[in-house]
Design a protein around this motif. Structure first.
Motif, PDB file in Angstrom:
ATOM      1  N   GLU A 281      50.750  45.951  37.893  1.00  0.00           N
ATOM      2  CA  GLU A 281      49.738  45.985  39.145  1.00  0.00           C
ATOM      3  C   GLU A 281      48.323  46.328  38.789  1.00  0.00           C
ATOM      4  O   GLU A 281      47.529  45.771  39.256  1.00  0.00           O
ATOM      5  N   ALA A 282      48.186  47.240  37.723  1.00  0.00           N
ATOM      6  CA  ALA A 282      46.820  47.452  37.501  1.00  0.00           C
ATOM      7  C   ALA A 282      45.998  46.192  36.685  1.00  0.00           C
ATOM      8  O   ALA A 282      44.857  45.765  36.796  1.00  0.00           O
ATOM      9  N   SER A 283      46.883  45.484  35.886  1.00  0.00           N
ATOM     10  CA  SER A 283      46.368  44.414  35.302  1.00  0.00           C
ATOM     11  C   SER A 283      45.850  43.202  36.096  1.00  0.00           C
ATOM     12  O   SER A 283      44.654  42.569  36.065  1.00  0.00           O
ATOM     13  N   ILE A 284      46.649  43.065  37.214  1.00  0.00           N
ATOM     14  CA  ILE A 284      46.652  41.854  38.146  1.00  0.00           C
ATOM     15  C   ILE A 284      45.316  42.401  38.996  1.00  0.00           C
ATOM     16  O   ILE A 284      44.477  41.452  39.325  1.00  0.00           O
ATOM     17  N   GLU A 285      45.300  43.595  39.411  1.00  0.00           N
ATOM     18  CA  GLU A 285      44.104  43.995  40.069  1.00  0.00           C
ATOM     19  C   GLU A 285      42.615  43.648  39.315  1.00  0.00           C
ATOM     20  O   GLU A 285      41.723  43.242  39.729  1.00  0.00           O
ATOM     21  N   LEU A 286      42.893  43.757  38.128  1.00  0.00           N
ATOM     22  CA  LEU A 286      41.756  43.681  37.315  1.00  0.00           C
ATOM     23  C   LEU A 286      41.385  42.227  36.932  1.00  0.00           C
ATOM     24  O   LEU A 286      40.558  41.547  36.920  1.00  0.00           O
ATOM     25  N   ARG A 287      42.518  41.555  36.836  1.00  0.00           N
ATOM     26  CA  ARG A 287      42.425  40.074  36.377  1.00  0.00           C
ATOM     27  C   ARG A 287      43.481  39.158  36.941  1.00  0.00           C
ATOM     28  O   ARG A 287      44.346  38.638  36.881  1.00  0.00           O
ATOM     29  N   PRO A 288      43.013  39.059  38.519  1.00  0.00           N
ATOM     30  CA  PRO A 288      43.886  38.381  39.435  1.00  0.00           C
ATOM     31  C   PRO A 288      44.111  36.724  38.864  1.00  0.00           C
ATOM     32  O   PRO A 288      45.085  36.298  39.093  1.00  0.00           O
ATOM     33  N   THR A 289      43.177  36.089  38.132  1.00  0.00           N
ATOM     34  CA  THR A 289      43.302  34.940  37.755  1.00  0.00           C
ATOM     35  C   THR A 289      44.561  34.748  36.486  1.00  0.00           C
ATOM     36  O   THR A 289      45.044  33.513  36.468  1.00  0.00           O
TER      37      THR A 289
END
Ligand SMILES: C[S@@+](CC[C@H](N)C(=O)[O-])C[C@H]1O[C@@H](n2cnc3c(N)ncnc32)[C@H](O)[C@@H]1O
Length: 275
Positions: free
Chosen positions: A230-238
Motif C-alpha cells: 500500500e505504501a509503495s503504490i501510494e509513492l509509485r503508482p506507475t
C-alpha cells in the motif's frame, strides 16, 4: 517498525489488531540486555517513575514490567484513547493513562519521569521532536530506552528481483510527514543516539531485528507485506502492477510457510553520565 494496512486505520492511527499481531515478534526481538542493564541502573538509583510514549495498548509495559519490579508508577501516553483504554499488564493494577499528543503532553510529561521509553515509535518522529525529547530528558536527568525502530533493512532468505523496489519505496515512504514533522524513518535510532551523546549521555545501540519465518509468523508477514505494498503504490503508482506481482509471488511462499525475512530494527539506551 510502524506499518500500515488494516493496521494503520488512517494517518498514525493504529489498529489494536495490528499491535496484537506484532507483539510476540516485538518481545522476542528486543535487545534484552539493554532493558536489563537499565533495570539494574534504575534500581540502584532509586528511580520510581517510567513514561511510555506512544504506548498503544501497552506492549512495552507488558515487556518491561516483569523486568523492572522497582517501578512504582507507569504513565502511558498516546493520542488514541481507544488503544489506551485497552492497555493493561499482569500485576500492574492501574497505569496512569494520558491521552495527549507526543509533541505537547508527551514532551511535558518527561519533567516528572525517571525513565522515558517507547517501542516501535521513533521511525515516526521528526528530528525536531527528538531534539525536544533529549533536551527534556537532560533537564530532568532521565534515562531513555527506545526500542524496535525500523532501520531500513528488509532481507529475504531467497531473493526476488523486486525486493529492492519494495524496500526503496517503503523507506522513502517512511521519511514522509507523519504528523510530527518529517519522519526520521530508518535514520531514527542513529539520530537519537547522536543527540543523546551530544547532551552528555552514555549511549548503547543494539540490533533488534524481526526474524520472521514459518507458519507461526505467517499472518504478521502477510499483514506487513500488505502495508508495504500500500505504501509503495501510494509513492509509485506507475509501478503498481509490478508491486502487486511481487506481493503475489511472495504471498505464495509465505502462505506455505516456506520463507524467512529479516526486518531490521534497532534499540538505543541512553543513560545520564551520573544517574
Ligand atoms: C506503531 S504504534 C506502537 C505502539 C506501542 N508502543 C507498541 O509497541 O505496540 C505507534 C503508537 O504511537 C501513537 N502515536 C502516533 N502519533 C502520535 C502522536 N502524535 N501523539 C501521540 N501518540 C501518537 C499511535 O497511536 C500508536 O499507538
Amino acid at each position: 517498525m510502524c506499518s500500515r494496512l488494516g493496521v494503520l486505520v488512517s494517518d498514525e492511527v493504529f489498529s489494536a489488531d495490528w499491535l496484537a499481531l506484532r507483539e510476540a515478534a516485538d518481545h522476542r526481538s528486543r535487545a534484552h540486555e539493554l532493558a536489563d542493564r537499565l533495570g539494574r541502573t534504575g534500581q540502584a538509583a532509586g528511580w520510581t517513575h517510567v513514561l511510555d510514549l506512544g504506548s498503544g495498548t501497552g506492549s512495552n509495559l507488558r515487556y518491561l514490567a516483569p523486568r523492572w519490579p522497582w517501578v512504582r508508577s507507569w504513565t502511558l501516553l498516546d493520542h488514541d484513547a481507544r488503544l489506551l483504554g485497552a492497555a493493561s499488564a499482569p500485576g500492574i493494577a492501574d497505569p496512569i493513562r494520558l491521552v495527549g499528543d507526543l509533541a505537547a503532553e508527551g514532551v511535558d510529561a518527561i519533567s516528572s519521569a525517571d525513565v522515558v521509553t517507547a517501542s516501535a515509535l521513533l521511525d515516526l518522529v521528526s528530528e525536531e521532536w527528538m531534539t525536544r525529547v533529549v533536551d527534556a530528558c537532560a533537564a530532568r536527568g532521565a534515562a531513555a530506552l527506545f526500542t524496535l525502530s525500523y532501520d531500513g533493512s528488509i532481507d529475504w532468505r531467497d531473493e526476488d528481483p523486486d525486493d529492492g523496489l519494495v524496500r526503496e519505496a517503503m523507506n522513502a515512504h517512511q521519511r514522509r510527514e507523519k504528523g510530527i514533522g518529517r519522519a526520521l524513518g530508518p535514520d531514527a535510532t542513529v539520530v537519537a543516539d547522536r543527540l543523546f551523546r551530544e547532551a552528555g549521555y552514555k549511549t548503547c545501540l543494539r540490533p533488534s531485528p524481526w526474524i520472521l519465518n514459518g507458519l507461526k509468523d505467517r499472518e504478521l508477514t502477510l499483514a506487513l507485506m500488505q502495508g508495504w505494498i500500500e505504501a509503495s503504490i501510494e509513492l509509485r503508482p506507475t509501478d503498481a502492477d509490478r508491486l502487486r506481482a511481487w506481493q503475489s509471488r511472495r504471498a505464495a511462499t509465505v502462505q506455505a510457510g516456506a520463507y524467512e525475512v529479516m526486518v531490521g530494527h534497532c534499540d538505543v539506551l541512553a543513560v545520564p553520565s551520573d544517574p
